[in-house]
Design an enzyme around this catalytic site. Structure first.
Site, PDB file in Angstrom:
ATOM      1  CD  GLU A 340      34.543  39.197  39.504  1.00  0.00           C
ATOM      2  OE1 GLU A 340      35.749  39.449  39.644  1.00  0.00           O
ATOM      3  OE2 GLU A 340      33.991  38.214  40.056  1.00  0.00           O
TER       4      GLU A 340
HETATM    5  C1  ACM Z   1      32.958  40.143  43.732  1.00  0.00           C
HETATM    6  O1  ACM Z   1      33.897  40.121  44.540  1.00  0.00           O
HETATM    7  N1  ACM Z   1      33.133  39.708  42.503  1.00  0.00           N
HETATM    8  C2  ACM Z   1      31.653  40.659  44.111  1.00  0.00           C
END
Ligand code: ACM
Length: 529
Positions: A340
């Site tokens: 992310e």
């Molecule tokens: C995640 O759940 N961002 C690895």
């Protein structure tokens, strides 16, 4: 416990498949025979062993006189087992009192090499119980099975009446996958050393052998780094919701590592980068591209922070952190996150990861990252952890082609922080609701397209803590889904059967209760009283 009438069938993985469709509450159809009452605790083990052969004519009883024979290295596992048996039985259960006598338990390092280091054989005879393995890890796994063969009250912290009988028979067992992990997010909410140790004890019951600690995120930096002290002192000073947070001193971390090792669990530390780094950026202004430290963050958004990819100091910082953490970590893995990174431009992201990968090797560790870091094409022995909500991703097929191993933690199956259903008071739901059947209903060896079983290192059940503030919250989300994921990681594919699992899990309700574990009593499970 109600006495259990005997049953005379051989149960093994192949039979479980054949009989699986015919299993109903309390009834099993033995090979070629009439339905018999399902009654042996040997049939209730989670994760299901590779092979179980009940011997209905035989019962072992643990008594006031029982001792544990476990010499040499086996003695540490003997002491661990005695520590489980003493409080509830009230018996002295000495370790290595003398030669093996009637009513004793033997733990022996004389197992068959074909069972591997984690495998074991367990025999329950009238006179003795014995566990055989080639390593203390195998004995420890055998002990987890052994405790499940005793009445549920064995898990009680206080003396209970007994009798302490075990059904006769033998078990031969070894894991399907080498890597069976849980993850705890200690960044969104901080959990202290005692809370982490408690979770370690709980996951060890189900033969989990890795604990991934998510040690840093936007909301908190949880590990003392001597060369950058403000990371923990300032960056660790809060958490989601604005509470006081906290961090592990290096001594605390070592305490956790050693405790985990005593439960044959390897700690996999994660420092998430280049995103999920607000706590670090808030602690050191010079890590920011504009030289201005942002405020600490206590919300639950993701994707807004990034290390400054073009600054040299970024890599000095990363190297210092990796060096200190690698030195504190005896296990082979270091996890660099990489998920992310929405505010790091793609080319910068690849450049950043490419500069970090050699640092992990330089300090002797095998790199693990969330699957996005596959964009930077990590080589050789790198581990790619899949957390998507689909069962296909080009990053995975590319990773397999490079020889990377895949760690399977699909968010819509194995994320323990997803709500069970719309009325679950804790957790999130971005990957969907995950009931026990959903957590159990996928095969790690064939679930991901283009990822053959040989490329699967194992499974992980991550527990993110945006909504979790204490051990009861952890337990409620992890149990009983963690045992489901543990079975997918341990048991032979042929033993994977929902009907069988739910019947066995039903008998674990009283065990979890006796252990003081606050589990979710899913209506999918016909819980035993
Ligand atoms: C995640 O759940 N961002 C690895």
């Amino acid at each position: 416990m109600t006495p259990r009438p005997p049953r005379s069938t051989v149960r093994n993985a192949a039979l479980a498949v054949v009989a699986g469709a015919l299993l109903t509450a309390g009834i099993v159809v033995p090979a070629g025979g009439a339905p018999a009452v399902e009654n042996s605790a040997m049939d209730n083990i989670i994760p299901a062993p590779e092979s179980v052969q009940p011997d209905p004519a035989t019962t072992f009883e643990l008594t006031q006189q029982t001792s544990i024979q476990a010499t040499g290295e086996a003695a540490e596992v003997g002491e661990y087992l005695a520590g489980i048996l003493r409080p509830s039985t009230g018996y002295p259960v000495p370790v290595n009192r003398g030669a093996l006598g009637t009513g004793d338990i033997a733990l022996a390092l004389d197992g068959a090499p074909d069972l591997g280091p984690a495998g074991y054989r367990l025999q329950v005879a009238d006179d003795n119980v014995s566990v055989h393995a080639t390593s203390t890890e195998g004995l420890f796994n055998g002990v987890q099975t052994l405790r499940q063969l005793l009445p549920a009250a064995i898990e009680s912290p206080t003396a209970q009446p007994g009798p302490w009988t075990m059904p006769g028979g033998s078990i031969v067992d070894k894991p399907r996958f080498e890597h069976r992990a849980a993850m705890l997010d200690v960044a969104r909410h901080f959990f202290d050393v005692a809370q982490v140790k408690s979770y370690i004890d709980q996951i060890a019951r189900y033969k989990i052998n890795r604990l991934h600690l998510h040690l840093s995120d936007d909301q908190g930096w949880r590990i003392q780094i001597n060369s950058w002290p403000r990371l923990a002192e300032y960056g660790g000073s809060t958490e989601v919701g604005g509470g006081p947070g906290g961090y592990y001193t290096q001594q605390d971390y070592t305490d956790i590592v050693n405790y985990a090792a005593s439960r044959h669990i390897v700690i996999v530390p994660e420092i998430d980068m280049p995103g999920h780094t607000n706590a670090a950026l808030a602690s050191y202004a010079e890590l920011n591209c504009d030289g201005v430290a942002p405020p600490l963050y206590t919300g639950i958004d993701v994707g807004f922070s990034s290390l400054c990819v073009d600054k040299d100091i970024t890599y000095r910082f990363v190297e210092d952190v990796i060096r200190e953490l690698a030195a504190l970590t005896p296990g082979p893995y270091l996890h660099i996150g990489g998920d992310e990174a929405h505010s790091t431009p793609e080319e910068d992201y690849k450049k950043f990861i490419a500069q970090v990968l050699p640092l992990v090797s330089k300090y002797g560790k095998t790199v693990v990252g969330w699957h996005e870091y596959g964009k930077a094409q990590p080589q050789g022995d790198a581990v790619v952890q899949f957390w998507g909500t689909t069962n296909a991703d080009p990053l995975l097929t590319d990773a397999v082609a490079r020889g990377n191993k895949i760690l399977a933690s699909p968010a819509n199956k194995s994320y323990l922080d997803m709500k069970y259903n719309e009325s679950t008071p804790l957790g999130l739901q971005w990957a969907g609701f995950i009931e026990v059947a959903d957590a159990y209903g996928w095969d790690p060896g064939s679930y991901l397209q283009g990822v053959p079983e040989e490329s699967v290192l194992g499974v992980e059940a991550p527990l993110w803590s945006e909504t979790l503030e204490n051990s009861e919250h952890i337990e409620f989300m992890a149990f009983p889904r963690l045992p489901a994921i543990a079975e997918l990681g341990w048991s032979p594919k042929g033993a994977q059967n929902w009907e069988s699992f739910r019947q066995r899990l039903a008998t674990h309700g009283p065990r979890l209760t006796a252990s003081g574990i606050d589990f979710y009593a899913s209506t999918q499970i016909p819980w035993a009283k």
